[in-house]
Design a protein around this motif. Sequence first.
Motif, short mmCIF file in Angstrom:
data_model
loop_
_atom_site.label_atom_id
_atom_site.label_comp_id
_atom_site.label_asym_id
_atom_site.label_seq_id
_atom_site.Cartn_x
_atom_site.Cartn_y
_atom_site.Cartn_z
N THR A 69 59.76 -35.63 15.72
CA THR A 69 60.66 -36.75 15.99
C THR A 69 62.05 -36.38 15.54
OG1 THR A 69 60.21 -37.74 13.84
CG2 THR A 69 58.82 -38.45 15.67
N GLN A 70 63.02 -37.02 16.14
CA GLN A 70 64.41 -36.80 15.77
C GLN A 70 64.82 -37.93 14.82
OE1 GLN A 70 66.33 -34.20 16.63
NE2 GLN A 70 64.50 -33.36 17.60
N PRO A 71 65.55 -37.61 13.75
CA PRO A 71 66.02 -38.66 12.86
C PRO A 71 67.04 -39.52 13.60
CG PRO A 71 66.81 -36.49 12.14
CD PRO A 71 65.92 -36.28 13.33
N SER A 72 67.11 -40.78 13.22
CA SER A 72 68.07 -41.68 13.86
C SER A 72 69.48 -41.31 13.44
CB SER A 72 67.77 -43.13 13.47
OG SER A 72 68.10 -43.34 12.11
N SER A 73 70.45 -41.69 14.25
CA SER A 73 71.85 -41.38 13.92
C SER A 73 72.27 -42.10 12.65
CB SER A 73 72.78 -41.73 15.08
OG SER A 73 72.69 -43.11 15.39
N SER A 74 71.69 -43.29 12.38
CA SER A 74 72.06 -44.00 11.15
C SER A 74 71.52 -43.27 9.91
CB SER A 74 71.57 -45.44 11.18
OG SER A 74 70.17 -45.47 11.25
N SER A 75 70.33 -42.68 10.01
CA SER A 75 69.81 -41.96 8.85
C SER A 75 70.60 -40.68 8.63
CB SER A 75 68.32 -41.67 8.99
OG SER A 75 68.07 -40.75 10.02
N LEU A 76 71.04 -40.04 9.71
CA LEU A 76 71.86 -38.84 9.55
C LEU A 76 73.23 -39.16 8.98
CD1 LEU A 76 71.02 -36.85 12.81
CD2 LEU A 76 70.28 -36.37 10.48
N SER A 77 73.85 -40.24 9.43
CA SER A 77 75.17 -40.58 8.91
C SER A 77 75.11 -40.95 7.44
CB SER A 77 75.82 -41.68 9.75
OG SER A 77 75.08 -42.88 9.62
N SER A 78 73.99 -41.50 6.97
CA SER A 78 73.88 -41.86 5.56
C SER A 78 73.80 -40.61 4.68
CB SER A 78 72.67 -42.76 5.31
OG SER A 78 71.48 -42.02 5.50
N LEU A 79 73.52 -39.46 5.27
CA LEU A 79 73.44 -38.20 4.53
C LEU A 79 74.69 -37.35 4.69
CD1 LEU A 79 69.77 -37.24 5.47
CD2 LEU A 79 70.56 -38.40 3.41
N ALA A 80 75.68 -37.86 5.42
CA ALA A 80 76.87 -37.07 5.75
C ALA A 80 77.65 -36.63 4.51
CB ALA A 80 77.77 -37.84 6.70
N HIS A 81 77.60 -37.37 3.44
CA HIS A 81 78.37 -37.04 2.24
C HIS A 81 77.75 -35.89 1.44
CE1 HIS A 81 75.20 -39.63 0.70
NE2 HIS A 81 75.43 -39.09 -0.49
N ILE A 82 76.51 -35.53 1.72
CA ILE A 82 75.83 -34.47 0.98
C ILE A 82 76.38 -33.12 1.42
CG2 ILE A 82 73.62 -33.35 0.54
CD1 ILE A 82 72.32 -36.11 0.88
N ARG A 83 76.82 -32.33 0.45
CA ARG A 83 77.40 -31.02 0.74
C ARG A 83 76.41 -29.89 0.51
NH1 ARG A 83 83.25 -31.50 1.42
NH2 ARG A 83 83.00 -29.28 1.71
N VAL A 84 75.55 -30.04 -0.50
CA VAL A 84 74.63 -28.98 -0.87
C VAL A 84 73.35 -29.62 -1.40
CG1 VAL A 84 74.22 -27.20 -2.60
CG2 VAL A 84 76.39 -27.28 -1.44
N VAL A 85 72.23 -29.01 -1.09
CA VAL A 85 70.96 -29.40 -1.67
C VAL A 85 70.41 -28.16 -2.36
CG1 VAL A 85 68.59 -30.15 -1.23
CG2 VAL A 85 70.48 -31.14 0.08
N VAL A 86 70.07 -28.29 -3.63
CA VAL A 86 69.52 -27.18 -4.40
C VAL A 86 68.10 -27.53 -4.77
CG1 VAL A 86 69.74 -25.80 -6.49
CG2 VAL A 86 71.80 -26.59 -5.31
N TRP A 87 67.18 -26.64 -4.47
CA TRP A 87 65.77 -26.85 -4.80
C TRP A 87 65.39 -25.88 -5.90
CZ3 TRP A 87 62.39 -30.48 -3.63
CH2 TRP A 87 61.05 -30.24 -3.90
N ASP A 88 64.84 -26.39 -6.97
CA ASP A 88 64.43 -25.54 -8.08
C ASP A 88 62.94 -25.29 -8.03
OD1 ASP A 88 64.52 -24.19 -10.61
OD2 ASP A 88 63.65 -25.98 -11.49
N VAL A 89 62.56 -24.06 -8.19
CA VAL A 89 61.17 -23.69 -8.38
C VAL A 89 61.07 -23.24 -9.83
CG1 VAL A 89 59.33 -22.13 -7.64
CG2 VAL A 89 60.95 -23.02 -5.97
N ASP A 90 59.98 -23.58 -10.48
CA ASP A 90 59.83 -23.33 -11.91
C ASP A 90 60.54 -22.06 -12.38
OD1 ASP A 90 58.33 -25.59 -12.34
OD2 ASP A 90 56.45 -24.59 -11.95
N GLY A 91 61.44 -22.24 -13.33
CA GLY A 91 62.11 -21.12 -13.96
C GLY A 91 63.38 -20.67 -13.29
N THR A 92 63.80 -21.31 -12.20
CA THR A 92 65.02 -20.89 -11.50
C THR A 92 66.25 -21.53 -12.14
OG1 THR A 92 63.76 -20.72 -9.45
CG2 THR A 92 66.16 -20.73 -9.27
N LEU A 93 66.34 -22.84 -12.12
CA LEU A 93 67.46 -23.58 -12.71
C LEU A 93 67.07 -24.24 -14.03
CD1 LEU A 93 68.83 -25.35 -9.52
CD2 LEU A 93 69.68 -23.27 -10.59
N ALA A 94 65.84 -24.62 -14.12
CA ALA A 94 65.34 -25.31 -15.31
C ALA A 94 64.26 -24.46 -15.98
CB ALA A 94 64.76 -26.67 -14.93
#
Length: 131
Positions: A27-52
Amino acid sequence: STLRIPRAASMRASTTITNAAPSNERTQPSSSSLSSLAHIRVVVWDVDGTLADSASLGFDSTNAVLRDAGLAPITPAHYAIGTKFTTPRRLAWHATGDEDHACGRELGDAFDARYVALVSDETAGFYPGIK
């Protein structure tokens, strides 16, 4: 029976997708759900021992789950090798040597419940210099 553990409130996604299609359909996300994420510049995902500093918490939780199931504990080296698997497959591999063994789902659920309950700034804080 399979153990069902709800995720902690802090682990829940901040958005909800309704009317989800079956898992075999895209499915495609709705345009309203995409626009609510527009301010996000970076997403960082930590796997045990990487950042924490959480690798020891994962190792200790794994051994606690194995002990609770009447299984032998593993070594840090065995844990490190197993981290290439998703949690249910990793726990199945640690328990039986077969990452596809059916026990993985229940052991994985037990691990997730234990691990999430223990995660805090004190038990798995960021490494120095990470903000």
